[in-house]
Design a protein around this motif. Structure first.
Motif, PDB file in Angstrom:
ATOM      1  N   PHE A   2     -11.590  55.621  13.734  1.00  0.00           N
ATOM      2  CA  PHE A   2     -13.003  54.976  13.652  1.00  0.00           C
ATOM      3  C   PHE A   2     -13.084  53.847  14.307  1.00  0.00           C
ATOM      4  CE2 PHE A   2     -12.435  56.520   8.720  1.00  0.00           C
ATOM      5  CZ  PHE A   2     -12.133  57.746   9.374  1.00  0.00           C
ATOM      6  N   ASP A   3     -12.777  53.772  15.655  1.00  0.00           N
ATOM      7  CA  ASP A   3     -12.743  52.712  16.589  1.00  0.00           C
ATOM      8  C   ASP A   3     -14.087  51.913  16.745  1.00  0.00           C
ATOM      9  OD1 ASP A   3     -10.161  52.562  16.512  1.00  0.00           O
ATOM     10  OD2 ASP A   3      -9.997  53.387  18.385  1.00  0.00           O
ATOM     11  N   SER A   4     -15.193  52.706  16.952  1.00  0.00           N
ATOM     12  CA  SER A   4     -16.253  52.242  17.456  1.00  0.00           C
ATOM     13  C   SER A   4     -17.101  51.617  16.091  1.00  0.00           C
ATOM     14  CB  SER A   4     -17.246  53.340  18.097  1.00  0.00           C
ATOM     15  OG  SER A   4     -17.860  54.211  17.192  1.00  0.00           O
ATOM     16  N   LEU A   5     -16.762  52.443  14.763  1.00  0.00           N
ATOM     17  CA  LEU A   5     -17.549  51.883  13.694  1.00  0.00           C
ATOM     18  C   LEU A   5     -16.970  50.587  13.427  1.00  0.00           C
ATOM     19  CD1 LEU A   5     -19.017  51.889  11.123  1.00  0.00           C
ATOM     20  CD2 LEU A   5     -17.157  53.154  10.147  1.00  0.00           C
ATOM     21  N   SER A   6     -15.651  50.435  13.639  1.00  0.00           N
ATOM     22  CA  SER A   6     -14.658  49.097  13.365  1.00  0.00           C
ATOM     23  C   SER A   6     -15.297  48.058  14.301  1.00  0.00           C
ATOM     24  CB  SER A   6     -13.373  49.367  13.891  1.00  0.00           C
ATOM     25  OG  SER A   6     -12.508  48.748  13.051  1.00  0.00           O
ATOM     26  N   ASP A   7     -15.544  48.394  15.580  1.00  0.00           N
ATOM     27  CA  ASP A   7     -16.128  47.303  16.544  1.00  0.00           C
ATOM     28  C   ASP A   7     -17.416  46.864  16.252  1.00  0.00           C
ATOM     29  OD1 ASP A   7     -13.877  47.505  18.071  1.00  0.00           O
ATOM     30  OD2 ASP A   7     -14.545  48.558  19.556  1.00  0.00           O
ATOM     31  N   ARG A   8     -18.328  47.892  15.820  1.00  0.00           N
ATOM     32  CA  ARG A   8     -19.626  47.484  15.445  1.00  0.00           C
ATOM     33  C   ARG A   8     -19.708  46.609  14.484  1.00  0.00           C
ATOM     34  NH1 ARG A   8     -24.869  48.466  17.065  1.00  0.00           N
ATOM     35  NH2 ARG A   8     -24.874  50.165  18.573  1.00  0.00           N
ATOM     36  N   GLY A 252      -7.449  62.984  14.709  1.00  0.00           N
ATOM     37  CA  GLY A 252      -8.636  62.894  15.757  1.00  0.00           C
ATOM     38  C   GLY A 252      -9.703  62.671  15.598  1.00  0.00           C
ATOM     39  N   ASP A 253     -10.055  61.961  14.448  1.00  0.00           N
ATOM     40  CA  ASP A 253     -11.198  61.661  14.067  1.00  0.00           C
ATOM     41  C   ASP A 253     -11.620  60.354  14.476  1.00  0.00           C
ATOM     42  OD1 ASP A 253     -13.739  61.295  13.013  1.00  0.00           O
ATOM     43  OD2 ASP A 253     -13.221  61.238  10.901  1.00  0.00           O
ATOM     44  N   ALA A 254     -12.402  59.987  15.330  1.00  0.00           N
ATOM     45  CA  ALA A 254     -12.909  58.594  15.998  1.00  0.00           C
ATOM     46  C   ALA A 254     -14.050  57.895  15.327  1.00  0.00           C
ATOM     47  CB  ALA A 254     -12.805  58.910  17.341  1.00  0.00           C
ATOM     48  N   ARG A 255     -14.937  58.839  14.681  1.00  0.00           N
ATOM     49  CA  ARG A 255     -16.110  58.437  14.108  1.00  0.00           C
ATOM     50  C   ARG A 255     -16.192  58.078  12.639  1.00  0.00           C
ATOM     51  NH1 ARG A 255     -21.129  60.012  16.963  1.00  0.00           N
ATOM     52  NH2 ARG A 255     -21.036  62.204  16.242  1.00  0.00           N
ATOM     53  N   GLY A 256     -15.509  58.913  11.787  1.00  0.00           N
ATOM     54  CA  GLY A 256     -15.405  58.690  10.393  1.00  0.00           C
ATOM     55  C   GLY A 256     -16.737  59.166   9.515  1.00  0.00           C
ATOM     56  N   GLY A 257     -17.640  59.726  10.130  1.00  0.00           N
ATOM     57  CA  GLY A 257     -19.028  60.310   9.311  1.00  0.00           C
ATOM     58  C   GLY A 257     -18.699  60.974   8.084  1.00  0.00           C
ATOM     59  N   ARG A 293      -8.625  49.498   7.433  1.00  0.00           N
ATOM     60  CA  ARG A 293      -8.531  49.904   8.754  1.00  0.00           C
ATOM     61  C   ARG A 293      -9.887  49.592   9.527  1.00  0.00           C
ATOM     62  NH1 ARG A 293      -5.093  55.277   9.489  1.00  0.00           N
ATOM     63  NH2 ARG A 293      -4.370  54.768   7.390  1.00  0.00           N
ATOM     64  N   ILE A 294     -10.949  49.998   8.904  1.00  0.00           N
ATOM     65  CA  ILE A 294     -12.373  49.991   9.596  1.00  0.00           C
ATOM     66  C   ILE A 294     -12.680  48.603   9.832  1.00  0.00           C
ATOM     67  CG2 ILE A 294     -14.541  50.527   9.317  1.00  0.00           C
ATOM     68  CD1 ILE A 294     -13.731  52.856   7.720  1.00  0.00           C
TER      69      ILE A 294
END
Ligand code: GDP
Length: 296
Positions: A2-8, A252-257, A293-294
């Motif tokens: 969930f990297d991009s959620l994390s960054d945001r 493989g889940d990068a988004r987390g939705g 983690r997020i």
């Protein structure tokens, strides 16, 4: 994960922490950014709405705005709401019933249902010392029953002998009888998947559940399918009394939705996360750890 959620979210939090006093307008602006972060992570819209409403309501309270560190408090409110949305506590499998405890696995074809059945059976055998029997009720897909038998051999867990021409309900009855007679603690029923949710599938699930009286009905969904996973979960929830969710392909889940939507959509906890193709690649789902983690 969930990297991009994390960054945001990290960006929103940095801004909040960097400020002294906060006005209600500042909080609302921050929540608008949280909303965008969640939508971009593919979280289901009603879940996003509820999340933002809940967090905003708590954060615009006078106690928060008048506190010495309002930014920190708003950050904490968002983190707590994230953990709550993911399900708060870890949820164990319900197997503490008169044996055999029946675990019925449901979900669409390709979601990872059969693999997850074998992974959970292996875990129950190795960690809980349970005597487990697996049975495939998938009479639609050629070789589905053989696939489970092969996995059974790999994880050293018994599978119900295959008898051609039986219906799923007949197989379930036979599996119950075998489990009782042979003293199995747990019976795992791998039901048939379909490419899409349809009424025949749901009717079959209900008929099997009537016969097997499962302690657990676990919905297996592929986390990579995002909004589709949410739609599948919502269809199953309306028709069968689910007791939990297993999210596969979390590796493989990068988004987390899907992870963030599942609890709210099904009303049931995510119990396990599949983290790879290997038969020990499954972990209990820890909402607080995932939230942590997020949040980085
Ligand atoms: P079913 O049709 O729902 O029974 O799906 P299968 O159990 O046959 O799984 C389909 C594919 O997904 C197989 O190649 C599995 O190895 C793979 N798979 C299942 N769970 C996971 C997971 O958590 N991570 C990864 N990377 N692959 C998985």
């Amino acid at each position: 994960m969930f990297d991009s959620l994390s960054d945001r979210l990290g960006g929103v939090f940095d801004k909040l922490r960097g400020r002294g006093a906060l006005t209600e307008a500042d909080v609302r602006a921050a929540m608008r950014e949280v909303r965008i972060a969640l939508l971009e992570a593919d979280v289901a819209l009603p879940v996003v709405r509820e999340f933002v409403d809940k967090a905003t309501e708590k954060a615009v309270g006078s106690d928060v705005l008048r506190s010495i560190t309002p930014g920190q408090m708003v950050v904490k409110i968002v983190s707590d709401t994230l953990t709550e949305t993911l399900g708060a506590d870890t949820s164990e499998l319900i197997i503490d019933v008169t044996p055999p405890a029946v675990i019925m696995m449901v979900g669409l074809q390709g979601s990872g249902k059969t693999t997850t059945t074998a992974k959970l059976a292996k875990r129950l055998k190795e960690r809980e010392r349970k005597k487990v029997l697996m049975a495939s009720l998938d009479v639609n897909r050629p070789a589905a029953q053989e696939q489970l038998a092969v996995l059974g051999t790999q994880v050293d867990v018994a599978t119900l002998p295959i008898v051609a021409g039986q219906s799923p309900v007949e197989i379930a009855r036979r599996a119950m009888q075998a489990a009782k007679l042979q003293g199995f603690d747990v019976l795992m029923l791998d039901t048939a998947g379909r490419l899409h949710v349809d009424q025949a599938l749901m009717d079959e699930m209900k008929a099997v559940a009537d016969v097997a009286n499962p302690a657990e009905i676990l919905l297996v969904v592929d986390s990579l399918t995002g909004q589709d996973a949410v739609n599948v979960a919502s269809s199953f929830t309306q028709q069968v009394p689910l007791t939990g969710v297993v999210l596969t392909r979390m590796d493989g889940d990068a988004r987390g939705g899907a992870a963030l939507s599942m609890r709210a959509v099904t009303g049931q906890p995510i119990k396990f996360a599949g983290t790879g193709e290997k038969l020990d690649a499954i972990e209990p789902f820890h909402p607080a750890r995932v939230a942590q983690r997020i949040l980085g």
